[in-house]
Design a protein around this motif. Structure first.
Motif, PDB file in Angstrom:
ATOM      1  N   ALA A  23       0.827  -1.207   0.000  1.00 14.51           N
ATOM      2  CA  ALA A  23       0.000   0.000   0.000  1.00 14.51           C
ATOM      3  C   ALA A  23       0.865   1.263   0.000  1.00 14.51           C
ATOM      4  CB  ALA A  23      -0.925  -0.004   1.214  1.00 14.51           C
ATOM      5  N   ILE A  24       1.935   1.220   0.803  1.00 17.26           N
ATOM      6  CA  ILE A  24       2.837   2.370   0.872  1.00 17.26           C
ATOM      7  C   ILE A  24       3.494   2.622  -0.479  1.00 17.26           C
ATOM      8  CG2 ILE A  24       5.057   3.151   1.823  1.00 17.26           C
ATOM      9  CD1 ILE A  24       4.176   1.772   4.475  1.00 17.26           C
ATOM     10  N   SER A  25       3.976   1.565  -1.123  1.00 15.34           N
ATOM     11  CA  SER A  25       4.619   1.712  -2.434  1.00 15.34           C
ATOM     12  C   SER A  25       3.642   2.282  -3.457  1.00 15.34           C
ATOM     13  CB  SER A  25       5.145   0.358  -2.916  1.00 15.34           C
ATOM     14  OG  SER A  25       6.135  -0.127  -2.046  1.00 15.34           O
ATOM     15  N   THR A  26       2.423   1.754  -3.438  1.00 14.81           N
ATOM     16  CA  THR A  26       1.403   2.253  -4.370  1.00 14.81           C
ATOM     17  C   THR A  26       1.098   3.721  -4.103  1.00 14.81           C
ATOM     18  OG1 THR A  26       0.406   0.054  -4.518  1.00 14.81           O
ATOM     19  CG2 THR A  26      -0.948   1.924  -5.204  1.00 14.81           C
ATOM     20  N   GLU A  27       0.963   4.044  -2.814  1.00 14.79           N
ATOM     21  CA  GLU A  27       0.654   5.423  -2.432  1.00 14.79           C
ATOM     22  C   GLU A  27       1.776   6.372  -2.853  1.00 14.79           C
ATOM     23  OE1 GLU A  27      -1.818   8.357  -0.587  1.00 14.79           O
ATOM     24  OE2 GLU A  27      -2.152   6.303  -1.257  1.00 14.79           O
ATOM     25  N   ILE A  28       3.019   5.987  -2.605  1.00 16.54           N
ATOM     26  CA  ILE A  28       4.147   6.847  -2.985  1.00 16.54           C
ATOM     27  C   ILE A  28       4.205   7.004  -4.498  1.00 16.54           C
ATOM     28  CG2 ILE A  28       6.670   7.046  -2.998  1.00 16.54           C
ATOM     29  CD1 ILE A  28       6.709   5.669  -0.282  1.00 16.54           C
ATOM     30  N   ASN A  29       3.995   5.898  -5.219  1.00 15.28           N
ATOM     31  CA  ASN A  29       3.981   5.976  -6.686  1.00 15.28           C
ATOM     32  C   ASN A  29       2.915   6.946  -7.179  1.00 15.28           C
ATOM     33  OD1 ASN A  29       6.012   4.390  -7.952  1.00 15.28           O
ATOM     34  ND2 ASN A  29       5.011   2.531  -7.243  1.00 15.28           N
ATOM     35  N   ASN A  30       1.733   6.879  -6.569  1.00 16.86           N
ATOM     36  CA  ASN A  30       0.654   7.781  -6.980  1.00 16.86           C
ATOM     37  C   ASN A  30       0.987   9.234  -6.666  1.00 16.86           C
ATOM     38  OD1 ASN A  30      -0.873   5.625  -7.889  1.00 16.86           O
ATOM     39  ND2 ASN A  30      -2.008   5.405  -5.979  1.00 16.86           N
ATOM     40  N   ARG A  31       1.539   9.440  -5.470  1.00 17.73           N
ATOM     41  CA  ARG A  31       1.833  10.813  -5.057  1.00 17.73           C
ATOM     42  C   ARG A  31       3.026  11.398  -5.802  1.00 17.73           C
ATOM     43  NH1 ARG A  31       0.430  11.818   1.167  1.00 17.73           N
ATOM     44  NH2 ARG A  31      -1.372  10.487   1.377  1.00 17.73           N
ATOM     45  N   ILE A  32       3.964  10.525  -6.183  1.00 15.74           N
ATOM     46  CA  ILE A  32       5.199  11.021  -6.798  1.00 15.74           C
ATOM     47  C   ILE A  32       4.965  11.486  -8.234  1.00 15.74           C
ATOM     48  CG2 ILE A  32       6.247   9.035  -7.967  1.00 15.74           C
ATOM     49  CD1 ILE A  32       7.957  11.208  -5.296  1.00 15.74           C
ATOM     50  N   ILE A  33       3.829  11.089  -8.816  1.00 15.69           N
ATOM     51  CA  ILE A  33       3.526  11.514 -10.188  1.00 15.69           C
ATOM     52  C   ILE A  33       3.522  13.031 -10.302  1.00 15.69           C
ATOM     53  CG2 ILE A  33       1.693  11.590 -11.941  1.00 15.69           C
ATOM     54  CD1 ILE A  33       0.942   8.732 -11.100  1.00 15.69           C
TER      55      ILE A  33
END
Length: 707
Positions: free
Chosen positions: A619-629
């Motif tokens: 979940a953290i990896s997905t969240e960071i990926n989404n936010r880092i866009i």
């Protein structure tokens, strides 16, 4: 001492305003200085105060600000985040969890006494265990409280964040405190000397410290301070022992733990005397003010004179705290100050370069054929536009590979996040399991039928803290790795930029037969390119947090019921009753069976916690990926904007040259003289900038980048 930072910041802003009067608005906008100086202008310092219950946190705050503002009632436990900020009008703003807010006083025209304000503040921020009910608890209704007070210390953006206590009677308090930590700049753990010797404190403080360390992207933990309070109540040996024990416990986590000792009460009283809030007679009547003078005599009561105020200050040692905090914030703000100075110097250097090139060209024009340089400049413009187009294409290709990714594979940024998740998650899960087994083994030895709920609650609080700490560690590692990837990407771009600019300069000088000017225009500097992306990463890091919830009360209740049996009561008459099925029953608790069942429950909880780490890692990896866009998009846009600014500067420079060359030859010398005066003025500004830099940073060893 914090005021010195504001002076330094204001000095840089004044230099920026001075330079604005000497260069064009286009040059200012293209330099990127506006964003950097605005960030410097609006920068603030936030200090979070964290302490076990009754460690004297409120007294410490009052000592820091020199006001008897926060309640020091031993039964008043802080229950909501309270932020002290500067304000000319004293007022209190309460923000509720339902989105509503409340001001006291309600308008600027209303007048409230300090006592009324303090009483209102206490009613909104504290839990009094003698009178508080469960129907309207502060933790459930109040989100935060902002206190605006005319505090000199808070001028210039300093905020003091008072948090609910650690080891609190109310479990929500720990969660409120640990959640606020990523948003502050410095964390002060306030501790009583006798706290350090308690086994529960020693077992848990390392988790709180690790949580605080993982709440910042700083690698050295310099944002964490330990304040041993109430030194006036303990002997020097007791203070020394507490310091040594605390150092032993936290040194494995922090390279150089910063441990300071104070008497908040003495410091508060001395400062209140200095600002006129207390009289000398007030100090004499204070039974808590007692100390040993240089000759070894106890001084208290009527014996206290105005000459003793210095001694009271010395025992308080609040000046030492302020000095250390000031040094920390000075180091923290030095990056922004230094970046501003670099950009100021680079802007002046670019303007000087423009003028030097123009002066060279105008001098060479005398005696040359009409229109010779005009043709060359127009050809150079066409050539330059083609070089810039190629550069943009190459940079966009690099950005897709590193930041965006392609249809056939992940971007390097996504690969970094995935690598951190894959490598760090098993390690964190293993550490969590080992820590929790050790923790439960210690708690199990204290277990009885009557304290089982308390023991399990303590274990669960410890589990939740460890779980949150491990998650923060994963988030922190991810963002630290992202920072390094952005730095590598930027260094690669700088190679392209450097070659591009060198080619442009050589072509420009060769075609116009000018003396080649050394150095670059400083449009493409590593720290300036990374300035915004670092800020974005820090903001994302602070925003990426996970609430942890666990409901085991019902499971424990069922477990107790399963291990409680009804048997016949003892006694002759009850034995007779049993013959007729009328025997009285009593409950018997099977402790051994309960312990075994509880072990199974705890081991399942530990397994669940491990699984939660693994699930949340995804979940953290997905969240960071989404936010880092959004960060990637902004960074890519920023890079292209720097290229466009460089292109705009060069083309404007060419157009200015064309305009000047169209003038009458007789006016050339006047134009040259005007430009040379401009060069002298800008060189003077550069000298001032560099002198300030060397005086404030180089001599103190605080330089972050070199000009």
């Amino acid at each position: 001492m914090i005021h010195n930072l504001n002076k330094k910041r204001n000095h840089v802003i004044q230099m920026f305003d001075s330079i604005k009067r000497n260069v064009s608005s286009e040059a200012i906008n293209e330099s990127g200085l506006v964003d950097i100086v605005d960030k410097l202008r609006s920068s603030s310092f936030r200090i979070a105060l964290v302490a076990p219950f009754s460690a004297g946190k409120s007294t410490f705050v009052n000592a820091l600000i020199g006001k008897d503002l926060l309640s020091m009632d031993v039964l008043a436990e802080t229950a909501a985040i309270t932020k002290l900020k500067y304000g000319k009008q004293k007022r209190i703003e309460v923000k509720y969890r339902d989105g509503q807010s409340e001001l006291f006083p309600q308008s600027a025209s209303q007048v409230s006494t300090e006592d009324q304000l303090k009483a209102f503040l206490k009613s909104k921020t504290t839990v009094n265990r003698e009178t508080a009910g469960e129907t309207a608890r502060v933790e459930e209704t109040v989100e935060s409280v902002n206190v605006y007070w005319d505090l000199d210390l808070c001028k210039g953006g300093l905020e003091i964040v008072d948090t609910p206590g650690l080891f609190a009677r109310h479990s929500e308090h720990d969660q409120i405190t640990t959640k606020i930590l990523p948003s502050v700049d410095a964390i002060l753990f306030i501790i009583e000397p006798d706290n350090v010797g308690e086994s529960n404190f020693l077992n848990v403080i390392t988790d709180y410290v690790e949580n605080a360390k993982n709440s910042s992207l700083d690698t050295d933990g310099k944002h964490i301070f330990f304040i041993i309070n109430k030194v006036d109540k303990f002997t020097e040996k007791e203070i020394l022992n507490a310091r040594e024990e605390l150092y032993r416990v936290v040194s494995p986590l922090l390279k150089s733990p910063q441990i300071l000792a104070v008497s908040s009460y003495f410091a508060m009283k001395a400062r209140m005397f200095d600002n006129g809030s207390l009289s000398l007679n007030d100090l004499k009547r204070d039974q808590h003010i007692s100390f040993v003078d240089e000759e070894g005599f106890v001084v208290s009561g009527r014996q206290i004179t105005e000459n003793d105020i210095g001694t009271i200050h010395t025992i308080g040692r609040m000046g030492v705290i302020e000095k250390e905090l000031s040094a920390f914030f000075e180091h923290k703000i030095s990056r922004m100050v230094n970046e501003s100075i670099e950009s100021l110097a680079a802007l002046c250097a670019r303007e000087i370069r423009d003028s030097v090139e123009l002066v060279q060209l105008l001098k060479k024009r005398i005696g040359q054929k009409e229109g010779e340089y005009e043709k060359k400049l127009k050809a150079l413009r066409t050539n330059f536009q083609e070089l810039t187009r190629v550069l943009k294409t190459e940079v966009e290709h690099d950005a897709i590979q590193t930041l965006v990714g392609t249809s056939t594979g992940q971007s390097k940024i996504e690969e970094v996040i995935e690598e951190v998740k894959s490598s760090a998650t098993p390690k964190l899960a293993k550490e969590l399991r080992a820590d929790l087994y050790v923790s439960w083994k210690a708690k199990r030895e204290e277990l009885t039928e009557h304290n089982s709920e308390q023991i399990l609650d303590q274990f669960l609080e410890n589990l939740l803290l460890k779980l949150q700490t491990k998650k923060k560690s994963l988030i922190r590692t991810s963002f630290r790795s992202l920072e390094k990837q952005y730095e590598r990407f930027t260094e690669g771009l700088l190679g392209r930029f450097s070659q591009f600019e060198e080619n442009v300069n050589k072509t420009f000088s060769a075609e116009l037969n000018l003396t080649a000017l050394s150095g670059q225009s400083a449009f493409f500097q590593k720290e300036q390119l990374l300035f915004q992306v670092r800020n974005d990463i820090e903001e994302l890091f602070s925003a990426t947090s996970y609430d942890i919830r666990s409901d085991l009360k019902e499971r424990l209740k069922n477990l107790k019921e399963d291990n409680t049996y009804l048997v016949n009561a003892s006694g002759f008459f009850n034995a007779i009753k049993a013959l007729f099925g009328k025997a009285e029953k009593v409950s018997v608790f099977d402790m051994e069976s309960f312990q075994l069942s509880l072990d199974e429950l705890v081991y399942q909880i530990i397994a669940d916690a491990e699984e939660e780490i693994r699930i949340d890692a995804n979940a953290i990896s997905t969240e960071i990926n989404n936010r880092i866009i959004s960060v990637n998009e902004k960074y890519q846009g920023h890079i292209l904007k720097r290229i466009e600014h460089y292109q705009g500067w060069r083309e404007r420079n060419i157009q200015n040259l064309l305009n000047e060359l169209k003038g009458e030859k007789g006016k050339v010398l006047n134009i040259v003289a005007e430009r040379e005066r401009s060069i002298q003025s800008l060189e003077k500004l550069i000298k001032q900038v560099k002198e300030f830099y060397e005086e404030e940073f180089i001599e103190k060893g605080e330089a972050v980048y070199a000009i």
